[in-house]
Write an enzyme that holds these catalytic residues in place. Structure first.
Site, PDB file in Angstrom:
ATOM      1  N   GLU A 116       0.350  -4.280  -1.208  1.00 41.77           N
ATOM      2  CA  GLU A 116       0.380  -4.862  -2.538  1.00 41.77           C
ATOM      3  C   GLU A 116       1.781  -4.879  -3.129  1.00 41.77           C
ATOM      4  O   GLU A 116       2.464  -3.862  -3.191  1.00 41.77           O
ATOM      5  CB  GLU A 116      -0.565  -4.116  -3.485  1.00 41.77           C
ATOM      6  CG  GLU A 116      -0.583  -4.705  -4.893  1.00 41.77           C
ATOM      7  CD  GLU A 116      -1.697  -4.179  -5.770  1.00 41.77           C
ATOM      8  OE1 GLU A 116      -1.752  -4.592  -6.947  1.00 41.77           O
ATOM      9  OE2 GLU A 116      -2.506  -3.362  -5.296  1.00 41.77           O
ATOM     10  N   ASP A 160     -11.682  -1.133  -7.558  1.00 43.00           N
ATOM     11  CA  ASP A 160     -11.661  -0.346  -8.793  1.00 43.00           C
ATOM     12  C   ASP A 160     -11.002  -1.130  -9.925  1.00 43.00           C
ATOM     13  O   ASP A 160     -10.993  -0.689 -11.073  1.00 43.00           O
ATOM     14  CB  ASP A 160     -10.993   1.008  -8.592  1.00 43.00           C
ATOM     15  CG  ASP A 160      -9.545   0.900  -8.121  1.00 43.00           C
ATOM     16  OD1 ASP A 160      -9.053  -0.221  -7.899  1.00 43.00           O
ATOM     17  OD2 ASP A 160      -8.905   1.966  -7.972  1.00 43.00           O
ATOM     18  N   SER A 161     -10.500  -2.332  -9.598  1.00 39.16           N
ATOM     19  CA  SER A 161     -10.035  -3.252 -10.639  1.00 39.16           C
ATOM     20  C   SER A 161     -11.176  -3.691 -11.546  1.00 39.16           C
ATOM     21  O   SER A 161     -10.953  -4.332 -12.574  1.00 39.16           O
ATOM     22  CB  SER A 161      -9.361  -4.475 -10.007  1.00 39.16           C
ATOM     23  OG  SER A 161     -10.171  -5.045  -8.992  1.00 39.16           O
ATOM     24  N   ASP A 215     -13.768   0.363  -3.062  1.00 38.32           N
ATOM     25  CA  ASP A 215     -12.700   1.302  -3.414  1.00 38.32           C
ATOM     26  C   ASP A 215     -13.250   2.678  -3.768  1.00 38.32           C
ATOM     27  O   ASP A 215     -14.225   2.788  -4.529  1.00 38.32           O
ATOM     28  CB  ASP A 215     -11.920   0.789  -4.631  1.00 38.32           C
ATOM     29  CG  ASP A 215     -10.724  -0.056  -4.256  1.00 38.32           C
ATOM     30  OD1 ASP A 215     -10.195   0.128  -3.141  1.00 38.32           O
ATOM     31  OD2 ASP A 215     -10.308  -0.892  -5.073  1.00 38.32           O
ATOM     32  N   GLU A 261      -6.115   4.495  -1.585  1.00 42.57           N
ATOM     33  CA  GLU A 261      -4.684   4.250  -1.733  1.00 42.57           C
ATOM     34  C   GLU A 261      -3.867   5.429  -1.219  1.00 42.57           C
ATOM     35  O   GLU A 261      -4.254   6.591  -1.379  1.00 42.57           O
ATOM     36  CB  GLU A 261      -4.345   4.018  -3.203  1.00 42.57           C
ATOM     37  CG  GLU A 261      -5.024   2.805  -3.819  1.00 42.57           C
ATOM     38  CD  GLU A 261      -4.716   2.641  -5.294  1.00 42.57           C
ATOM     39  OE1 GLU A 261      -5.269   1.703  -5.911  1.00 42.57           O
ATOM     40  OE2 GLU A 261      -3.920   3.436  -5.844  1.00 42.57           O
ATOM     41  N   LYS A 316     -12.146   1.830   0.860  1.00 46.42           N
ATOM     42  CA  LYS A 316     -10.689   1.681   0.783  1.00 46.42           C
ATOM     43  C   LYS A 316     -10.136   2.763  -0.119  1.00 46.42           C
ATOM     44  O   LYS A 316     -10.757   3.116  -1.133  1.00 46.42           O
ATOM     45  CB  LYS A 316     -10.289   0.308   0.248  1.00 46.42           C
ATOM     46  CG  LYS A 316      -8.760   0.103   0.139  1.00 46.42           C
ATOM     47  CD  LYS A 316      -8.385  -1.330  -0.215  1.00 46.42           C
ATOM     48  CE  LYS A 316      -8.582  -1.649  -1.669  1.00 46.42           C
ATOM     49  NZ  LYS A 316      -7.663  -0.891  -2.568  1.00 46.42           N
TER      50      LYS A 316
END
Length: 272
Positions: A190, A52-53, A91, A123, A121
């Site tokens: 991270e 999602d970056s 993501d 978070e 993925k």
């Protein structure tokens, strides 16, 4: 040493687990489009993350929060079409899984069906465990993500190193074990202290992927544009650049402009 990664035609979650057991490091990188992913496919990279970056790198947002599920699917589909060997992880963007496990499953299913990716993925730890369990029950592999979680930037208020005190470090270890017990096949760590990342990696049986977490993790991930020197304003301590392609691209475009303006492009050999 004969590396496992050279002996497989397609990296799977099982391959990553074998690499962990052998002590072989896992190389992971991000990609967001077909052209760059095609270049990545010519290497021995193990995992490609459609992160999602992309909100930052491709869209110019200051955080990862604005990117949508539809946009992630477009990016991921483009990347998957270029790749044959790496495991492809996508993501789940902000708002597609937090607090609603049914929505989380629906989001994960859309990604798997519409992109052809291998895994998703997301978070967080204990607070998203219900979503993780529901997704895993559908047979979709899940990669976890702990430490600095960019989707929670408004909660943290900073991108500083996480888990520097005992309370937060213990919570991270607790969450990592919860994710492993739930069935996550790997966990991104991270921007946490290197000592903590090494401890977590030793205590878990599933692979850990570090970014800004030292060399003790089972693998590493970097954003492709960052490590190539294309991103100009982002230079954290953990980033090692492997080229100055940003400057090269600017120089090439400037030369093209000069050639057009001077009339030297196209020449007689470059026309019909």
């Amino acid at each position: 040493m004969a590396y496992l990664q050279t002996d497989v035609t397609k990296v799977t979650t099982k391959v990553l687990q074998s690499m962990k057991m052998r002590g072989e490091k896992i190389a992971m990188i991000t990609a967001y489009d077909y052209s760059m992913a095609s270049l990545v496919n010519n290497t021995q990279i193990d995992v490609v993350l459609v992160g999602d970056s992309a909100a930052n790198v491709m869209q110019g947002h200051k955080t990862t929060l604005p990117i949508t599920l539809d946009e992630m699917i477009v990016y991921a589909s483009s990347v998957v079409r270029a790749l044959s060997r790496p495991l492809v992880v996508v993501d789940l963007p902000f708002g597609t899984y937090q607090g609603n496990s049914k929505l989380a499953l629906a989001s994960a299913i859309r990604i798997m069906k519409e992109t052809g990716a291998d895994a998703i993925k997301l978070e967080g730890g204990e607070e998203v465990l219900e979503s993780i369990n529901r997704i895993l029950c559908a047979g979709i592999p899940v990669m976890g993500h702990l430490g600095l979680t960019p989707q929670s930037i408004n909660k943290f208020g900073t991108y500083a190193v996480r888990a520097t005190n005992d309370e937060e470090a213990n919570q991270l270890i607790h969450n990592a074990k919860l994710l492993q017990e739930a069935g996550c096949f790997a966990i991104v760590l991270e921007k946490i202290p290197a000592v903590l990342a090494e401890q977590v990696s030793k205590e878990l049986s599933v692979p850990t992927i570090g970014i800004g977490a030292g060399s003790g993790a089972d693998g590493q991930v970097l954003v492709l544009q960052d490590m190539l020197g294309i991103t100009q304003q982002f230079k954290p301590r953990y980033l090692r650049t492997y080229g100055s392609f940003g400057a090269d691209i600017t120089s090439a475009i400037s030369q093209y402009v000069n050639d057009v303006k001077s009339g030297s492009f196209p020449n007689e050999k470059e026309q019909y």
